[in-house]
Design a protein around this motif. Sequence first.
Motif, PDB file in Angstrom:
ATOM      1  N   LEU A  55       0.817  -1.217   0.000  1.00 22.02           N
ATOM      2  CA  LEU A  55       0.000   0.000   0.000  1.00 22.02           C
ATOM      3  C   LEU A  55       0.851   1.267   0.000  1.00 22.02           C
ATOM      4  CD1 LEU A  55      -2.901  -0.934   2.446  1.00 22.02           C
ATOM      5  CD2 LEU A  55      -2.969  -0.799  -0.051  1.00 22.02           C
ATOM      6  N   GLY A  56       2.158   1.121   0.257  1.00 23.22           N
ATOM      7  CA  GLY A  56       3.038   2.280   0.222  1.00 23.22           C
ATOM      8  C   GLY A  56       2.842   3.242   1.366  1.00 23.22           C
ATOM      9  N   LYS A  57       2.457   2.713   2.539  1.00 22.46           N
ATOM     10  CA  LYS A  57       2.350   3.572   3.722  1.00 22.46           C
ATOM     11  C   LYS A  57       2.753   2.774   4.951  1.00 22.46           C
ATOM     12  CE  LYS A  57      -2.671   2.931   4.387  1.00 22.46           C
ATOM     13  NZ  LYS A  57      -3.947   3.638   4.591  1.00 22.46           N
ATOM     14  N   SER A  58       3.253   3.473   5.979  1.00 24.82           N
ATOM     15  CA  SER A  58       3.855   2.778   7.116  1.00 24.82           C
ATOM     16  C   SER A  58       2.841   2.301   8.148  1.00 24.82           C
ATOM     17  CB  SER A  58       4.894   3.687   7.789  1.00 24.82           C
ATOM     18  OG  SER A  58       4.291   4.899   8.202  1.00 24.82           O
ATOM     19  N   ILE A  59       1.743   3.024   8.304  1.00 25.51           N
ATOM     20  CA  ILE A  59       0.735   2.649   9.305  1.00 25.51           C
ATOM     21  C   ILE A  59      -0.469   2.036   8.587  1.00 25.51           C
ATOM     22  CG2 ILE A  59      -0.715   3.430  11.206  1.00 25.51           C
ATOM     23  CD1 ILE A  59       2.307   3.690  11.711  1.00 25.51           C
ATOM     24  N   VAL A  60      -0.700   0.752   8.850  1.00 27.96           N
ATOM     25  CA  VAL A  60      -1.816   0.059   8.181  1.00 27.96           C
ATOM     26  C   VAL A  60      -2.628  -0.733   9.204  1.00 27.96           C
ATOM     27  CG1 VAL A  60      -0.786  -0.046   5.873  1.00 27.96           C
ATOM     28  CG2 VAL A  60      -0.216  -1.814   7.559  1.00 27.96           C
ATOM     29  N   ASP A  61      -2.856  -0.136  10.371  1.00 26.81           N
ATOM     30  CA  ASP A  61      -3.585  -0.841  11.422  1.00 26.81           C
ATOM     31  C   ASP A  61      -4.997  -1.222  10.988  1.00 26.81           C
ATOM     32  OD1 ASP A  61      -1.319  -0.427  12.911  1.00 26.81           O
ATOM     33  OD2 ASP A  61      -2.192   1.095  14.225  1.00 26.81           O
ATOM     34  N   VAL A  62      -5.675  -0.322  10.300  1.00 30.72           N
ATOM     35  CA  VAL A  62      -7.045  -0.603   9.854  1.00 30.72           C
ATOM     36  C   VAL A  62      -7.038  -1.742   8.840  1.00 30.72           C
ATOM     37  CG1 VAL A  62      -9.026   0.310   8.592  1.00 30.72           C
ATOM     38  CG2 VAL A  62      -7.896   1.724  10.315  1.00 30.72           C
ATOM     39  N   GLU A  63      -6.119  -1.664   7.914  1.00 26.57           N
ATOM     40  CA  GLU A  63      -6.029  -2.707   6.886  1.00 26.57           C
ATOM     41  C   GLU A  63      -5.600  -4.047   7.490  1.00 26.57           C
ATOM     42  OE1 GLU A  63      -5.457   1.288   5.022  1.00 26.57           O
ATOM     43  OE2 GLU A  63      -4.611   0.263   6.772  1.00 26.57           O
TER      44      GLU A  63
END
Length: 213
Positions: A55-63
């Motif tokens: 996804l190209g982002k560091s925080i993916v807690d929701v995902e």
Amino acid sequence: MKVDLVVLDIAGTTVEEHGLVYKALADTVIAAGGDASDVGDWMGADKYEAISSMLGKSIVDVEFKDFHERLGAYYAETPPTPIPGVPEALVQLRSNGVKVALTTGFDRPIVDGLLEVLGWGEGLLDAVVCVDDVSAGRPAPYMIFKAMELTGARDVRRVLTAGDTVRDLEAGTNAGAGFVVGVLSGSQTEAELAAVPHTHLLPGVANLPALLA
């Protein structure tokens, strides 16, 4: 040289989970608007790291929560099962004085549920190390070192690691394990595994007792 500890991957190595973890990963990334075309490159890796990278982002807690929910639903529909011959091999290894640990790119909540479905516990395993127990997943060797710590193994040359992915072999090599075994029970091919450093390639974990006899 005698082996004191066998460290095994879970999905595709000891457990048949029908590739559902990678289906859940791909579905999660696509639902979040990302490109999951390279999901196969993340076999054996930390699943949070995989989602973050795709996804190209560091925080993916929701995902990551979405991934958990999808995987749980898939496992409820198609429960994981032991790969044939694996439980018997683990019993034989332990009866010969070899300790057995599992390591995995799954986090602890997924693994606890998986082992409960399988009915695997202390009677079959000496330790279980999840990716969230260490600072970095494969190909870093830290889960192998943690398994050694938990089981009291002191000499990494007397450790055998086995897994069905390139990352499993890389982690075993990075750890300096005496035996780094690729198994052909997962989705990566013999040619893919043969292309990275290893000591043996075997059809599956069921062949390990004969290797160590």
